[in-house]
Enzyme design. Structure first.
Site, PDB file in Angstrom:
ATOM      1  N   SER A 177      -1.072  73.367  27.258  1.00 41.18           N
ATOM      2  CA  SER A 177       0.179  73.850  27.851  1.00 41.18           C
ATOM      3  C   SER A 177      -0.100  75.094  28.688  1.00 41.18           C
ATOM      4  O   SER A 177      -0.528  76.125  28.155  1.00 41.18           O
ATOM      5  CB  SER A 177       1.185  74.200  26.759  1.00 41.18           C
ATOM      6  OG  SER A 177       2.233  74.954  27.341  1.00 41.18           O
TER       7      SER A 177
ATOM      8  N   HIS B  38       0.093  69.921  30.256  1.00 42.48           N
ATOM      9  CA  HIS B  38       1.458  70.014  29.736  1.00 42.48           C
ATOM     10  C   HIS B  38       2.177  71.170  30.444  1.00 42.48           C
ATOM     11  O   HIS B  38       1.722  72.315  30.414  1.00 42.48           O
ATOM     12  CB  HIS B  38       1.421  70.245  28.223  1.00 42.48           C
ATOM     13  CG  HIS B  38       2.769  70.222  27.584  1.00 42.48           C
ATOM     14  ND1 HIS B  38       3.424  69.060  27.253  1.00 42.48           N
ATOM     15  CD2 HIS B  38       3.592  71.230  27.199  1.00 42.48           C
ATOM     16  CE1 HIS B  38       4.591  69.347  26.698  1.00 42.48           C
ATOM     17  NE2 HIS B  38       4.725  70.659  26.648  1.00 42.48           N
TER      18      HIS B  38
ATOM     19  N   ASP C  89       5.650  73.244  30.755  1.00 42.43           N
ATOM     20  CA  ASP C  89       6.908  73.573  30.091  1.00 42.43           C
ATOM     21  C   ASP C  89       7.894  74.151  31.088  1.00 42.43           C
ATOM     22  O   ASP C  89       7.662  75.228  31.648  1.00 42.43           O
ATOM     23  CB  ASP C  89       6.653  74.604  28.984  1.00 42.43           C
ATOM     24  CG  ASP C  89       5.943  73.988  27.793  1.00 42.43           C
ATOM     25  OD1 ASP C  89       6.442  72.966  27.292  1.00 42.43           O
ATOM     26  OD2 ASP C  89       4.896  74.517  27.383  1.00 42.43           O
TER      27      ASP C  89
ATOM     28  N   MET D 150      11.614  75.644  31.607  1.00 38.68           N
ATOM     29  CA  MET D 150      12.735  76.224  30.859  1.00 38.68           C
ATOM     30  C   MET D 150      13.745  76.789  31.853  1.00 38.68           C
ATOM     31  O   MET D 150      13.364  77.343  32.891  1.00 38.68           O
ATOM     32  CB  MET D 150      12.218  77.346  29.950  1.00 38.68           C
ATOM     33  CG  MET D 150      11.030  76.902  29.092  1.00 38.68           C
ATOM     34  SD  MET D 150      10.621  78.122  27.864  1.00 38.68           S
ATOM     35  CE  MET D 150       9.025  77.508  27.306  1.00 38.68           C
TER      36      MET D 150
ATOM     37  N   HIS E 289       7.573  68.773  30.509  1.00 40.62           N
ATOM     38  CA  HIS E 289       8.470  68.874  29.353  1.00 40.62           C
ATOM     39  C   HIS E 289       9.678  69.694  29.778  1.00 40.62           C
ATOM     40  O   HIS E 289       9.586  70.909  29.928  1.00 40.62           O
ATOM     41  CB  HIS E 289       7.671  69.545  28.219  1.00 40.62           C
ATOM     42  CG  HIS E 289       8.473  69.824  26.994  1.00 40.62           C
ATOM     43  ND1 HIS E 289       8.023  70.665  25.994  1.00 40.62           N
ATOM     44  CD2 HIS E 289       9.684  69.371  26.588  1.00 40.62           C
ATOM     45  CE1 HIS E 289       8.920  70.721  25.032  1.00 40.62           C
ATOM     46  NE2 HIS E 289       9.931  69.948  25.365  1.00 40.62           N
TER      47      HIS E 289
ATOM     48  N   MET F 171      12.710  71.525  29.097  1.00 35.67           N
ATOM     49  CA  MET F 171      13.577  72.188  28.110  1.00 35.67           C
ATOM     50  C   MET F 171      14.748  72.781  28.875  1.00 35.67           C
ATOM     51  O   MET F 171      14.852  74.005  29.051  1.00 35.67           O
ATOM     52  CB  MET F 171      12.773  73.274  27.369  1.00 35.67           C
ATOM     53  CG  MET F 171      11.867  72.703  26.298  1.00 35.67           C
ATOM     54  SD  MET F 171      10.619  73.883  25.808  1.00 35.67           S
ATOM     55  CE  MET F 171       9.470  73.645  27.147  1.00 35.67           C
TER      56      MET F 171
ATOM     57  N   MET G 231       9.011  68.027  18.504  1.00 43.89           N
ATOM     58  CA  MET G 231       8.731  69.470  18.549  1.00 43.89           C
ATOM     59  C   MET G 231       8.412  69.977  17.147  1.00 43.89           C
ATOM     60  O   MET G 231       9.122  69.695  16.183  1.00 43.89           O
ATOM     61  CB  MET G 231       9.948  70.242  19.086  1.00 43.89           C
ATOM     62  CG  MET G 231      10.227  70.078  20.562  1.00 43.89           C
ATOM     63  SD  MET G 231       8.849  70.509  21.643  1.00 43.89           S
ATOM     64  CE  MET G 231       8.666  72.262  21.299  1.00 43.89           C
TER      65      MET G 231
ATOM     66  N   ASP H  24       4.217  69.146  19.704  1.00 37.55           N
ATOM     67  CA  ASP H  24       4.167  70.344  20.549  1.00 37.55           C
ATOM     68  C   ASP H  24       4.668  71.545  19.756  1.00 37.55           C
ATOM     69  O   ASP H  24       5.817  71.563  19.305  1.00 37.55           O
ATOM     70  CB  ASP H  24       5.055  70.093  21.774  1.00 37.55           C
ATOM     71  CG  ASP H  24       5.065  71.244  22.765  1.00 37.55           C
ATOM     72  OD1 ASP H  24       4.302  72.203  22.591  1.00 37.55           O
ATOM     73  OD2 ASP H  24       5.848  71.158  23.730  1.00 37.55           O
TER      74      ASP H  24
HETATM   75  C1  DX5 Z   1       7.269  75.673  23.295  1.00 37.97           C
HETATM   76  C2  DX5 Z   1       6.584  74.845  24.352  1.00 37.97           C
HETATM   77  C3  DX5 Z   1       5.188  74.568  24.022  1.00 37.97           C
HETATM   78  C4  DX5 Z   1       4.311  75.793  23.944  1.00 37.97           C
HETATM   79  C5  DX5 Z   1       3.251  75.537  22.906  1.00 37.97           C
HETATM   80  O1  DX5 Z   1       8.593  75.774  23.569  1.00 37.97           O
HETATM   81  O2  DX5 Z   1       7.245  73.594  24.514  1.00 37.97           O
HETATM   82  O3  DX5 Z   1       4.610  73.590  24.875  1.00 37.97           O
HETATM   83  O4  DX5 Z   1       3.707  76.100  25.154  1.00 37.97           O
HETATM   84  O5  DX5 Z   1       2.539  76.703  22.672  1.00 37.97           O
HETATM   85  P1  DX5 Z   1       1.661  76.904  21.365  1.00 37.97           P
HETATM   86  O6  DX5 Z   1       0.645  75.793  21.364  1.00 37.97           O
HETATM   87  O7  DX5 Z   1       1.078  78.251  21.520  1.00 37.97           O
HETATM   88  O8  DX5 Z   1       2.614  76.771  20.201  1.00 37.97           O
HETATM   89 ZN    ZN Z   2       6.123  71.888  25.630  1.00 37.34          ZN
END
Ligand code: DX5
Ligand code: ZN
Length: 213
Positions: free
Chosen positions: A8, A32, A34, A36, A63, A65, A135, A169
């Protein structure tokens, strides 16, 4: 089932994303990403152009969110080169319609649930998606502690769907990866466990080794 490692880039150096991706590219299976929106989760991350500018042969595993992903996010990140787009069941009104929107763009579709959300919430849709993301932390931030209670959802899902890509994740590291893989996860996201180590090859090798596969 071979496991796929998806670093990620939330934990990568944002000012040097291309270089960071090049360091993991030979050893990883997916990138990956993320996304947000400041609404579904408090932070805001990665604009479509930042993702578009990453030049890599690895598939971009986006991903989302975000609330109401069907509004513009799906089109924007499809345009930015996503290979798979995962939405949250908690975040969209019409899940089937949203999955169809992704698939109509010729992109694989993933469906995710947060730790408190029961597996039953997504069972009606698992025949429609290419991947389910369970998750293992509450979304929003890297570096949180793994929540082992979610493993039961992975076990149940793996029994129902022996061939489905099941991604996990949050909080994955050398100490937690084996439990996740044993439960049936085969796509493994890791942020801080990879990017907080200087030697990314070593970090990924250690994860694969600890997975027991
Ligand atoms: C959290 C994200 C993850 C995050 C994981 O909200 O969706 O993808 O980057 O990070 P680690 O592996 O450090 O938990
Ligand atoms: Zn993620």
């Amino acid at each position: 089932m071979r496991i796929k490692i998806a670093p990620s880039i939330l934990s990568a150096d944002k000012d040097n994303l291309q270089k960071e991706v090049e360091e993991i590219e030979p050893y990883a299976d997916l990138i990956h990403v993320d996304i947000m929106d400041g609404k579904f989760v408090p932070p805001i991350t990665f604009l479509p152009d930042e993702i578009k500018n990453i030049d890599s042969k690895l598939p971009k595993d986006v991903h989302l969110m975000v609330s109401d992903p069907e509004k513009s996010f799906i089109d924007d990140y499809a345009e930015a080169g996503a290979s798979i787009i995962t939405i949250h069941a908690e975040a969209c009104g019409d899940i089937t319609k949203t999955i169809e929107k992704i698939k109509n763009l010729n992109i694989k579709a993933g469906l995710s649930i947060n730790p408190p959300t029961p597996l039953e919430k997504i069972l009606p849709y698992i025949g429609q998606v290419d991947m389910v993301l369970i998750m293992s932390v509450n979304p929003g931030y890297a570096g949180q502690k793994f929540i082992p209670e979610v493993l039961e959802k992975i076990r149940k899902l793996r029994q129902l769907k022996p061939e489905l890509d099941i991604e996990i994740d949050g909080g994955i590291n050398k100490d937690t990866i084996k439990q996740a893989v044993d439960a049936g996860a085969n796509v493994i996201v890791a942020g801080s466990a990879i990017f907080n180590q200087k030697n990314r090859k070593k970090a990924i090798d250690e994860l694969r080794e600890a997975s027991g596969i």
